[in-house]
Design a protein around this motif. Structure first.
Motif, PDB file in Angstrom:
ATOM      1  N   LYS A  56     102.401  19.215 -20.737  1.00 24.25           N
ATOM      2  CA  LYS A  56     103.333  19.923 -21.623  1.00 24.25           C
ATOM      3  C   LYS A  56     104.695  19.976 -20.952  1.00 24.25           C
ATOM      4  CE  LYS A  56     103.902  23.749 -24.673  1.00 24.25           C
ATOM      5  NZ  LYS A  56     103.269  24.772 -25.427  1.00 24.25           N
ATOM      6  N   GLN A  57     105.704  19.468 -21.667  1.00 21.07           N
ATOM      7  CA  GLN A  57     107.078  19.484 -21.170  1.00 21.07           C
ATOM      8  C   GLN A  57     107.923  20.171 -22.237  1.00 21.07           C
ATOM      9  OE1 GLN A  57     108.320  15.525 -20.078  1.00 21.07           O
ATOM     10  NE2 GLN A  57     106.525  15.224 -18.790  1.00 21.07           N
ATOM     11  N   GLY A  58     108.249  21.421 -21.991  1.00 20.99           N
ATOM     12  CA  GLY A  58     108.958  22.215 -22.989  1.00 20.99           C
ATOM     13  C   GLY A  58     108.062  22.430 -24.184  1.00 20.99           C
ATOM     14  N   SER A  59     108.525  22.044 -25.352  1.00 19.83           N
ATOM     15  CA  SER A  59     107.715  22.225 -26.563  1.00 19.83           C
ATOM     16  C   SER A  59     106.903  20.975 -26.909  1.00 19.83           C
ATOM     17  CB  SER A  59     108.631  22.582 -27.743  1.00 19.83           C
ATOM     18  OG  SER A  59     109.537  21.518 -27.991  1.00 19.83           O
ATOM     19  N   ARG A  60     107.023  19.923 -26.103  1.00 16.41           N
ATOM     20  CA  ARG A  60     106.298  18.669 -26.379  1.00 16.41           C
ATOM     21  C   ARG A  60     105.056  18.559 -25.510  1.00 16.41           C
ATOM     22  NH1 ARG A  60     110.194  13.584 -26.706  1.00 16.41           N
ATOM     23  NH2 ARG A  60     108.376  12.792 -27.791  1.00 16.41           N
ATOM     24  N   VAL A  61     104.014  18.016 -26.103  1.00 11.31           N
ATOM     25  CA  VAL A  61     102.783  17.744 -25.374  1.00 11.31           C
ATOM     26  C   VAL A  61     102.618  16.232 -25.301  1.00 11.31           C
ATOM     27  CG1 VAL A  61     100.270  17.969 -25.383  1.00 11.31           C
ATOM     28  CG2 VAL A  61     101.691  19.905 -26.064  1.00 11.31           C
ATOM     29  N   PHE A  62     102.420  15.730 -24.092  1.00 16.84           N
ATOM     30  CA  PHE A  62     102.173  14.316 -23.876  1.00 16.84           C
ATOM     31  C   PHE A  62     100.688  14.127 -23.600  1.00 16.84           C
ATOM     32  CE2 PHE A  62     106.629  14.708 -23.162  1.00 16.84           C
ATOM     33  CZ  PHE A  62     107.163  13.517 -23.606  1.00 16.84           C
ATOM     34  N   PHE A  63     100.094  13.187 -24.306  1.00 16.32           N
ATOM     35  CA  PHE A  63      98.694  12.842 -24.081  1.00 16.32           C
ATOM     36  C   PHE A  63      98.671  11.754 -23.018  1.00 16.32           C
ATOM     37  CE2 PHE A  63      99.132  14.271 -28.451  1.00 16.32           C
ATOM     38  CZ  PHE A  63      98.189  15.293 -28.481  1.00 16.32           C
ATOM     39  N   GLN A  64      97.830  11.938 -22.008  1.00 19.39           N
ATOM     40  CA  GLN A  64      97.749  10.996 -20.905  1.00 19.39           C
ATOM     41  C   GLN A  64      96.420  10.242 -21.008  1.00 19.39           C
ATOM     42  OE1 GLN A  64      98.091  13.943 -17.802  1.00 19.39           O
ATOM     43  NE2 GLN A  64     100.250  13.448 -17.521  1.00 19.39           N
ATOM     44  N   PHE A  65      96.530   8.939 -21.117  1.00 18.32           N
ATOM     45  CA  PHE A  65      95.349   8.089 -21.226  1.00 18.32           C
ATOM     46  C   PHE A  65      95.208   7.231 -19.982  1.00 18.32           C
ATOM     47  CE2 PHE A  65      96.261   9.141 -25.570  1.00 18.32           C
ATOM     48  CZ  PHE A  65      95.007   9.258 -26.148  1.00 18.32           C
ATOM     49  N   GLU A  66      93.957   6.948 -19.618  1.00 20.94           N
ATOM     50  CA  GLU A  66      93.712   6.014 -18.536  1.00 20.94           C
ATOM     51  C   GLU A  66      94.232   4.648 -18.956  1.00 20.94           C
ATOM     52  OE1 GLU A  66      89.660   5.865 -17.239  1.00 20.94           O
ATOM     53  OE2 GLU A  66      89.470   8.040 -17.380  1.00 20.94           O
ATOM     54  N   ASP A  67      94.937   3.997 -18.069  1.00 20.88           N
ATOM     55  CA  ASP A  67      95.452   2.664 -18.355  1.00 20.88           C
ATOM     56  C   ASP A  67      94.452   1.649 -17.831  1.00 20.88           C
ATOM     57  OD1 ASP A  67      96.796   0.287 -18.623  1.00 20.88           O
ATOM     58  OD2 ASP A  67      98.682   1.042 -17.813  1.00 20.88           O
TER      59      ASP A  67
END
Length: 108
Positions: A56-67
């Protein structure tokens, strides 16, 4: 992707956390791909790319996937944004609901 052509074996989930994060919830020594696009994230999840976590960066959520390396993510991205992606509708709907739930339960 069409039925029977998954990049990974059909997963079996014991809980919502297992559905979202697979078996690698705490493995920080991996290459990650990040996206804040909910619909693309749901597609990656249904395509079998393991979700490693969220950021979570501020109001945004980033989904992290295995590459998984190679050109797998690039090919999936091309298919999705060129409107050529094929995934089971019910699985996609379930992935969207689970990821939305994750957004709203991610710390404030």
């Amino acid at each position: 992707l069409v039925e029977g052509s998954r990049l990974y074996p059909e997963p079996q989930w014991e809980s919502a956390e297992a559905f979202l994060f697979g078996d690698n919830m705490n493995d920080s020594n991996q290459n990650l791909f990040n996206t804040s696009d909910l619909y693309f994230a749901a597609y990656l999840k249904v395509a079998g790319i393991p979700l490693a976590g969220t950021d979570k960066q501020g109001s945004r959520v980033f989904f992290q996937f295995e590459d998984p390396g190679s050109s797998i993510l690039r090919d999936l991205k091309d298919q999705f944004f060129m409107d050529q992606a094929r995934v089971p509708a019910l699985s996609y709907s379930q992935a969207l609901k689970a990821l939305k739930n994750l957004i709203f339960t991610t710390g404030s």
